[in-house]
Design a protein around this motif. Sequence first.
Motif, mmCIF file in Angstrom:
data_model
loop_
_atom_site.group_PDB
_atom_site.id
_atom_site.type_symbol
_atom_site.label_atom_id
_atom_site.label_comp_id
_atom_site.label_asym_id
_atom_site.label_seq_id
_atom_site.Cartn_x
_atom_site.Cartn_y
_atom_site.Cartn_z
ATOM 1 N N TYR A 95 0.745 -1.355 0.243
ATOM 2 C CA TYR A 95 -0.101 0.043 -0.058
ATOM 3 C C TYR A 95 1.067 1.262 -0.053
ATOM 4 O O TYR A 95 1.942 1.736 0.423
ATOM 5 C CB TYR A 95 -0.644 -0.373 1.475
ATOM 6 C CG TYR A 95 -1.983 -0.958 1.347
ATOM 7 C CD1 TYR A 95 -2.234 -2.166 0.576
ATOM 8 C CD2 TYR A 95 -3.287 -1.130 2.268
ATOM 9 C CE1 TYR A 95 -3.352 -2.776 0.270
ATOM 10 C CE2 TYR A 95 -4.242 -1.758 2.808
ATOM 11 C CZ TYR A 95 -3.857 -2.758 1.548
ATOM 12 O OH TYR A 95 -4.944 -3.382 0.893
ATOM 13 N N GLN A 107 -2.147 3.145 -4.337
ATOM 14 C CA GLN A 107 -1.969 2.111 -5.023
ATOM 15 C C GLN A 107 -2.737 1.112 -3.422
ATOM 16 O O GLN A 107 -1.362 0.781 -2.225
ATOM 17 C CB GLN A 107 -1.197 1.433 -5.313
ATOM 18 C CG GLN A 107 -0.378 1.916 -6.248
ATOM 19 C CD GLN A 107 1.256 1.736 -6.953
ATOM 20 O OE1 GLN A 107 1.759 1.174 -5.996
ATOM 21 N NE2 GLN A 107 1.761 1.842 -7.511
ATOM 22 N N GLY A 109 -4.408 -2.439 -3.153
ATOM 23 C CA GLY A 109 -4.226 -3.608 -3.130
ATOM 24 C C GLY A 109 -5.448 -3.868 -3.760
ATOM 25 O O GLY A 109 -6.013 -5.662 -4.075
ATOM 26 N N TYR A 110 -6.043 -2.804 -4.512
ATOM 27 C CA TYR A 110 -6.991 -3.420 -5.509
ATOM 28 C C TYR A 110 -6.102 -3.508 -7.200
ATOM 29 O O TYR A 110 -5.073 -3.711 -7.379
ATOM 30 C CB TYR A 110 -7.672 -2.405 -6.163
ATOM 31 C CG TYR A 110 -8.805 -2.071 -4.377
ATOM 32 C CD1 TYR A 110 -9.447 -2.424 -4.514
ATOM 33 C CD2 TYR A 110 -8.447 -0.764 -4.347
ATOM 34 C CE1 TYR A 110 -10.489 -1.897 -3.351
ATOM 35 C CE2 TYR A 110 -8.892 0.199 -3.480
ATOM 36 C CZ TYR A 110 -10.509 -0.978 -2.927
ATOM 37 O OH TYR A 110 -10.888 -0.830 -1.403
ATOM 38 N N SER A 111 -6.885 -4.346 -7.268
ATOM 39 C CA SER A 111 -6.418 -4.585 -9.484
ATOM 40 C C SER A 111 -6.240 -3.658 -10.334
ATOM 41 O O SER A 111 -5.487 -3.341 -11.486
ATOM 42 C CB SER A 111 -7.180 -5.623 -10.509
ATOM 43 O OG SER A 111 -8.910 -4.510 -10.418
ATOM 44 N N HIS A 112 -6.231 -2.587 -9.773
ATOM 45 C CA HIS A 112 -5.790 -0.860 -10.152
ATOM 46 C C HIS A 112 -5.957 0.288 -9.134
ATOM 47 O O HIS A 112 -5.935 0.165 -8.634
ATOM 48 C CB HIS A 112 -7.550 -0.234 -10.770
ATOM 49 C CG HIS A 112 -8.115 0.268 -10.367
ATOM 50 N ND1 HIS A 112 -8.359 1.002 -9.363
ATOM 51 C CD2 HIS A 112 -9.453 -0.648 -9.767
ATOM 52 C CE1 HIS A 112 -10.444 0.832 -8.037
ATOM 53 N NE2 HIS A 112 -10.467 -0.375 -8.773
ATOM 54 N N ASP A 113 -5.184 1.522 -9.395
ATOM 55 C CA ASP A 113 -4.731 2.582 -8.658
ATOM 56 C C ASP A 113 -5.709 3.449 -8.696
ATOM 57 O O ASP A 113 -6.670 2.794 -9.768
ATOM 58 C CB ASP A 113 -3.428 2.843 -9.646
ATOM 59 C CG ASP A 113 -1.827 2.131 -9.761
ATOM 60 O OD1 ASP A 113 -2.013 1.262 -9.248
ATOM 61 O OD2 ASP A 113 -1.109 2.995 -9.820
ATOM 62 N N VAL A 114 -5.916 3.324 -7.450
ATOM 63 C CA VAL A 114 -6.660 5.261 -7.167
ATOM 64 C C VAL A 114 -6.499 5.577 -7.627
ATOM 65 O O VAL A 114 -5.378 6.889 -6.923
ATOM 66 C CB VAL A 114 -7.546 4.327 -5.555
ATOM 67 C CG1 VAL A 114 -8.582 5.730 -5.395
ATOM 68 C CG2 VAL A 114 -7.954 3.217 -5.202
ATOM 69 N N TRP A 152 -12.095 4.423 1.227
ATOM 70 C CA TRP A 152 -10.919 4.008 -0.016
ATOM 71 C C TRP A 152 -10.473 2.413 0.915
ATOM 72 O O TRP A 152 -10.567 0.981 0.089
ATOM 73 C CB TRP A 152 -9.860 4.486 -0.816
ATOM 74 C CG TRP A 152 -10.769 5.525 -1.924
ATOM 75 C CD1 TRP A 152 -10.818 6.721 -2.159
ATOM 76 C CD2 TRP A 152 -10.870 4.207 -3.749
ATOM 77 N NE1 TRP A 152 -11.427 6.320 -3.148
ATOM 78 C CE2 TRP A 152 -11.805 5.977 -4.225
ATOM 79 C CE3 TRP A 152 -10.926 3.453 -3.942
ATOM 80 C CZ2 TRP A 152 -12.577 5.725 -4.582
ATOM 81 C CZ3 TRP A 152 -11.877 3.081 -5.019
ATOM 82 C CH2 TRP A 152 -12.537 4.162 -5.908
ATOM 83 N N ARG A 153 -10.246 2.620 2.244
ATOM 84 C CA ARG A 153 -9.240 1.513 2.700
ATOM 85 C C ARG A 153 -9.367 1.616 4.059
ATOM 86 O O ARG A 153 -8.815 1.540 4.384
ATOM 87 C CB ARG A 153 -8.323 0.685 1.953
ATOM 88 C CG ARG A 153 -7.899 0.087 1.333
ATOM 89 C CD ARG A 153 -8.369 -1.139 1.593
ATOM 90 N NE ARG A 153 -7.634 -2.298 0.139
ATOM 91 C CZ ARG A 153 -8.598 -2.924 -0.221
ATOM 92 N NH1 ARG A 153 -9.262 -3.230 0.688
ATOM 93 N NH2 ARG A 153 -8.076 -3.891 -1.322
#
Length: 178
Positions: A95, A107, A109-114, A152-153
């Motif tokens: 992260y 970044q 942990g998703y498959s894409h950047d936020v 987001w997290r």
Amino acid sequence: MSRIGKKPVVLPQGVEAKVEGQNLSIKGPKGTLAMTMMDDLVKFDVSNDEIAVTPITTAQRNRQVWGMQRTLVQNLVTGVTEGYTKVLEINGVGYRAKVQGKTLNMQLGYSHDVDIDIPEGLDVKTPDATTIEVSGIDKQKVGHFAAEIRKWRKPEPYKGKGIKYRGEYIFRKEGKKK
């Protein structure tokens, strides 16, 4: 009687306040902020380096908003003199965050950047890959943008992974037993 509302808001050196109709504007070294007072519930009296907030009548609704309006005026004065800062910490393997122009790239942990666009009037810094500093003169904007980032997290209670405010306590749970 409101204990908070009774206290006048002291204007430091270099800060000017103007009342025009329903609007109060405060100008200081960091910028200018304005607010609209509650309709016919409270009034602002600007005199020799202080602002007094008083209810117009003794009705219950006027007394209810009295302390809140005084606190909002204090937030404006503090914003134009010192500003506000929220610091977020990122915990988790892989992260990280960085500022690229007017965009915050994370970044998580998703498959894409936020990617989040930084609002006008806010300054976002990333001193290291796991720390985000949001600062500005408007307390509401700073807090709202920090909450959008945290959304987001949110920190989870088992390992503590996620985005948390600096100094925030995360209640930890025990994992499953064998």
